[in-house]
Write a protein that holds these residues in place. Structure first.
Motif, PDB file in Angstrom:
ATOM      1  N   ILE A 171       0.838  -1.202   0.000  1.00 18.42           N
ATOM      2  CA  ILE A 171       0.000   0.000   0.000  1.00 18.42           C
ATOM      3  C   ILE A 171       0.873   1.251   0.000  1.00 18.42           C
ATOM      4  CG2 ILE A 171      -1.586   1.372   1.440  1.00 18.42           C
ATOM      5  CD1 ILE A 171      -2.879  -1.286   2.321  1.00 18.42           C
ATOM      6  N   ASP A 172       0.541   2.201  -0.891  1.00 20.70           N
ATOM      7  CA  ASP A 172       1.177   3.524  -0.846  1.00 20.70           C
ATOM      8  C   ASP A 172       0.375   4.413   0.098  1.00 20.70           C
ATOM      9  OD1 ASP A 172       3.348   3.124  -2.568  1.00 20.70           O
ATOM     10  OD2 ASP A 172       2.103   3.483  -4.352  1.00 20.70           O
ATOM     11  N   LEU A 173       1.068   4.968   1.095  1.00 19.63           N
ATOM     12  CA  LEU A 173       0.439   5.901   2.044  1.00 19.63           C
ATOM     13  C   LEU A 173       0.479   7.284   1.399  1.00 19.63           C
ATOM     14  CD1 LEU A 173      -0.706   6.515   4.893  1.00 19.63           C
ATOM     15  CD2 LEU A 173       1.660   6.809   5.657  1.00 19.63           C
ATOM     16  N   VAL A 174      -0.667   7.709   0.870  1.00 16.60           N
ATOM     17  CA  VAL A 174      -0.750   8.961   0.106  1.00 16.60           C
ATOM     18  C   VAL A 174      -0.751  10.167   1.040  1.00 16.60           C
ATOM     19  CG1 VAL A 174      -2.216  10.289  -1.478  1.00 16.60           C
ATOM     20  CG2 VAL A 174      -1.962   7.797  -1.766  1.00 16.60           C
ATOM     21  N   ASP A 175      -1.687  10.176   1.983  1.00 15.50           N
ATOM     22  CA  ASP A 175      -1.777  11.258   2.970  1.00 15.50           C
ATOM     23  C   ASP A 175      -2.598  10.760   4.149  1.00 15.50           C
ATOM     24  OD1 ASP A 175      -4.514  11.444   2.242  1.00 15.50           O
ATOM     25  OD2 ASP A 175      -4.140  13.040   0.819  1.00 15.50           O
ATOM     26  N   PHE A 176      -2.593  11.509   5.233  1.00 17.24           N
ATOM     27  CA  PHE A 176      -3.389  11.141   6.403  1.00 17.24           C
ATOM     28  C   PHE A 176      -3.526  12.328   7.339  1.00 17.24           C
ATOM     29  CE2 PHE A 176       0.193  10.769   9.354  1.00 17.24           C
ATOM     30  CZ  PHE A 176       1.254  10.501   8.499  1.00 17.24           C
ATOM     31  N   LYS A 177      -4.509  12.198   8.226  1.00 21.34           N
ATOM     32  CA  LYS A 177      -4.794  13.237   9.214  1.00 21.34           C
ATOM     33  C   LYS A 177      -4.578  12.676  10.605  1.00 21.34           C
ATOM     34  CE  LYS A 177      -8.689  13.643  10.937  1.00 21.34           C
ATOM     35  NZ  LYS A 177      -9.355  13.282  12.212  1.00 21.34           N
ATOM     36  N   LEU A 178      -3.875  13.425  11.436  1.00 25.46           N
ATOM     37  CA  LEU A 178      -3.695  13.015  12.836  1.00 25.46           C
ATOM     38  C   LEU A 178      -4.299  14.072  13.757  1.00 25.46           C
ATOM     39  CD1 LEU A 178       0.094  11.970  12.791  1.00 25.46           C
ATOM     40  CD2 LEU A 178      -1.890  10.446  12.570  1.00 25.46           C
ATOM     41  N   GLU A 179      -4.670  13.614  14.945  1.00 23.90           N
ATOM     42  CA  GLU A 179      -5.059  14.542  16.007  1.00 23.90           C
ATOM     43  C   GLU A 179      -4.266  14.178  17.249  1.00 23.90           C
ATOM     44  OE1 GLU A 179      -9.298  15.007  16.552  1.00 23.90           O
ATOM     45  OE2 GLU A 179      -9.628  14.881  14.382  1.00 23.90           O
ATOM     46  N   PHE A 180      -3.891  15.208  17.996  1.00 23.88           N
ATOM     47  CA  PHE A 180      -3.133  14.998  19.220  1.00 23.88           C
ATOM     48  C   PHE A 180      -3.959  15.494  20.405  1.00 23.88           C
ATOM     49  CE2 PHE A 180      -0.056  14.845  15.883  1.00 23.88           C
ATOM     50  CZ  PHE A 180       0.856  13.883  16.307  1.00 23.88           C
ATOM     51  N   GLY A 181      -3.652  14.933  21.581  1.00 19.88           N
ATOM     52  CA  GLY A 181      -4.370  15.334  22.786  1.00 19.88           C
ATOM     53  C   GLY A 181      -3.386  15.598  23.896  1.00 19.88           C
ATOM     54  N   LYS A 182      -3.895  16.245  24.948  1.00 21.73           N
ATOM     55  CA  LYS A 182      -3.083  16.528  26.124  1.00 21.73           C
ATOM     56  C   LYS A 182      -3.696  15.733  27.269  1.00 21.73           C
ATOM     57  CE  LYS A 182      -1.352  20.865  27.854  1.00 21.73           C
ATOM     58  NZ  LYS A 182      -1.443  22.320  27.657  1.00 21.73           N
ATOM     59  N   THR A 183      -2.866  14.884  27.888  1.00 18.24           N
ATOM     60  CA  THR A 183      -3.373  14.054  28.994  1.00 18.24           C
ATOM     61  C   THR A 183      -3.577  14.924  30.234  1.00 18.24           C
ATOM     62  OG1 THR A 183      -1.132  13.554  29.729  1.00 18.24           O
ATOM     63  CG2 THR A 183      -2.114  12.022  28.153  1.00 18.24           C
ATOM     64  N   THR A 184      -4.187  14.337  31.248  1.00 17.07           N
ATOM     65  CA  THR A 184      -4.445  15.103  32.483  1.00 17.07           C
ATOM     66  C   THR A 184      -3.133  15.577  33.123  1.00 17.07           C
ATOM     67  OG1 THR A 184      -4.809  12.923  33.466  1.00 17.07           O
ATOM     68  CG2 THR A 184      -6.741  14.277  33.098  1.00 17.07           C
ATOM     69  N   ASP A 185      -2.017  14.854  32.850  1.00 18.02           N
ATOM     70  CA  ASP A 185      -0.734  15.341  33.381  1.00 18.02           C
ATOM     71  C   ASP A 185       0.064  16.148  32.350  1.00 18.02           C
ATOM     72  OD1 ASP A 185      -0.113  13.105  31.921  1.00 18.02           O
ATOM     73  OD2 ASP A 185       0.725  11.955  33.592  1.00 18.02           O
ATOM     74  N   GLY A 186      -0.600  16.605  31.291  1.00 22.63           N
ATOM     75  CA  GLY A 186       0.019  17.590  30.385  1.00 22.63           C
ATOM     76  C   GLY A 186       0.879  17.036  29.272  1.00 22.63           C
ATOM     77  N   GLN A 187       0.890  15.714  29.111  1.00 28.15           N
ATOM     78  CA  GLN A 187       1.698  15.101  28.046  1.00 28.15           C
ATOM     79  C   GLN A 187       0.953  15.159  26.705  1.00 28.15           C
ATOM     80  OE1 GLN A 187       2.257  10.840  28.231  1.00 28.15           O
ATOM     81  NE2 GLN A 187       4.202  10.902  27.121  1.00 28.15           N
ATOM     82  N   ILE A 188       1.680  15.495  25.634  1.00 30.11           N
ATOM     83  CA  ILE A 188       1.102  15.466  24.278  1.00 30.11           C
ATOM     84  C   ILE A 188       1.185  14.030  23.751  1.00 30.11           C
ATOM     85  CG2 ILE A 188       1.470  16.185  21.867  1.00 30.11           C
ATOM     86  CD1 ILE A 188       0.281  18.461  23.391  1.00 30.11           C
ATOM     87  N   VAL A 189       0.032  13.489  23.368  1.00 29.15           N
ATOM     88  CA  VAL A 189       0.004  12.115  22.848  1.00 29.15           C
ATOM     89  C   VAL A 189      -0.823  12.073  21.552  1.00 29.15           C
ATOM     90  CG1 VAL A 189       0.235  11.022  25.137  1.00 29.15           C
ATOM     91  CG2 VAL A 189      -2.059  11.447  24.216  1.00 29.15           C
TER      92      VAL A 189
END
Ligand code: UDP
Length: 236
Positions: A171-189
């Motif tokens: 499979i060729d990965l053409v494009d994609f969308k990600l979303e990030f969140g901040k946990t209750t202790d402030g970490q970006i995941v």
């Protein structure tokens, strides 16, 4: 793990509270939408596939050093994830021209880029998710400079990993969308999902579309395409 009341219902998933304030349960639906909710339909079995595929990939990404919200799969459609506040940025990485990129810049689809691109849009349905740059994101206080730097680093690392992984299953990965969140202790995941709803996936031999464009563009065979990706990914 006790499943509590529904906190939120989105276009493709529902979110439930649990007895742990730091954890929630996501439940994947078969509902499909496109064009900011204007087109609605169902892709039967999609929820199960997107749940399993997302969890499979997030576990691999964790091992590759990218923190994610994934905790534990509960069932075919339900997964325990860390409770996060979603950073209201849609992060789009592209390896090949397609979709809104091709339209916006007046180029054909299928141009393979020498270097991947990144773009952000403001996650706001009322405004139609407008494109913005990092200065706009800072001005709007959607994230801090440090958070944006980290998000960029993680997004490109996800691309490096996923592109190679997908190539391995033809499979060729053409494009994609990600979303990030901040946990209750402030970490970006890394949060949300990684599925044929959020990635453009083309068979690397036939160039057949194995993603939500089958639904968006009324090409037919969406169910079969999602099943084909699942089969190549997990042998099921
Ligand atoms: N995408 C998504 N959600 C959105 C917008 C885009 O998951 O709200 C994904 C889409 O599936 C594609 C990539 O992000 O893999 C780039 O989408 P594009 O900007 O080309 O927009 P589209 O043509 O889908 O409107």
């Amino acid at each position: 793990m006790e499943k509590g009341h529904q906190l939120y219902e989105g276009k493709a998933k529902k979110v439930f509270a649990t007895d742990d304030p730091d954890l929630v349960i996501v439940s994947y639906k078969d509902d499909a939408t496109a064009f900011n909710g204007l087109k609605k339909g169902t892709i039967t079995g999609k929820g199960v596939i997107n749940n399993k595929m997302t969890n499979h990939l997030m576990q691999k990404l964790e091992i590759a050093g990218i923190p994610t919200h994934y905790v534990k799969q509960l069932s075919d459609r339900e997964t325990v994830v860390k409770k996060v506040s979603i950073v209201p940025l849609e992060v789009i990485i592209r390896n090949i021209s397609a979709g809104s990129f091709a339209k916006r810049y007046g180029v054909e689809e299928g141009i393979v880029f020498e270097h991947p691109t990144i773009e952000f849009s403001y996650k706001n349905d009322d405004l139609g998710d407008p494109l913005l740059n990092t200065y706009h994101a800072l001005a709007l206080k959607l994230a801090t400079q440090e958070e944006i730097d980290l998000i960029k680093k993680y997004a490109f690392a996800v691309n490096d990993y996923l592109k190679t992984f997908m190539k391995g299953i033809g499979i060729d990965l053409v494009d994609f969308k990600l979303e990030f969140g901040k946990t209750t202790d402030g970490q970006i995941v890394l949060a949300d999902e990684i599925s044929p709803d959020t990635c453009r996936l083309w068979d690397d031999q036939t160039h057949e579309k194995l993603d939500k464009d089958r639904f968006r563009r009324d090409l037919g065979g969406a169910e079969e395409a999602y099943e084909e990706v699942m089969r190549r990914l997990m042998g099921e």
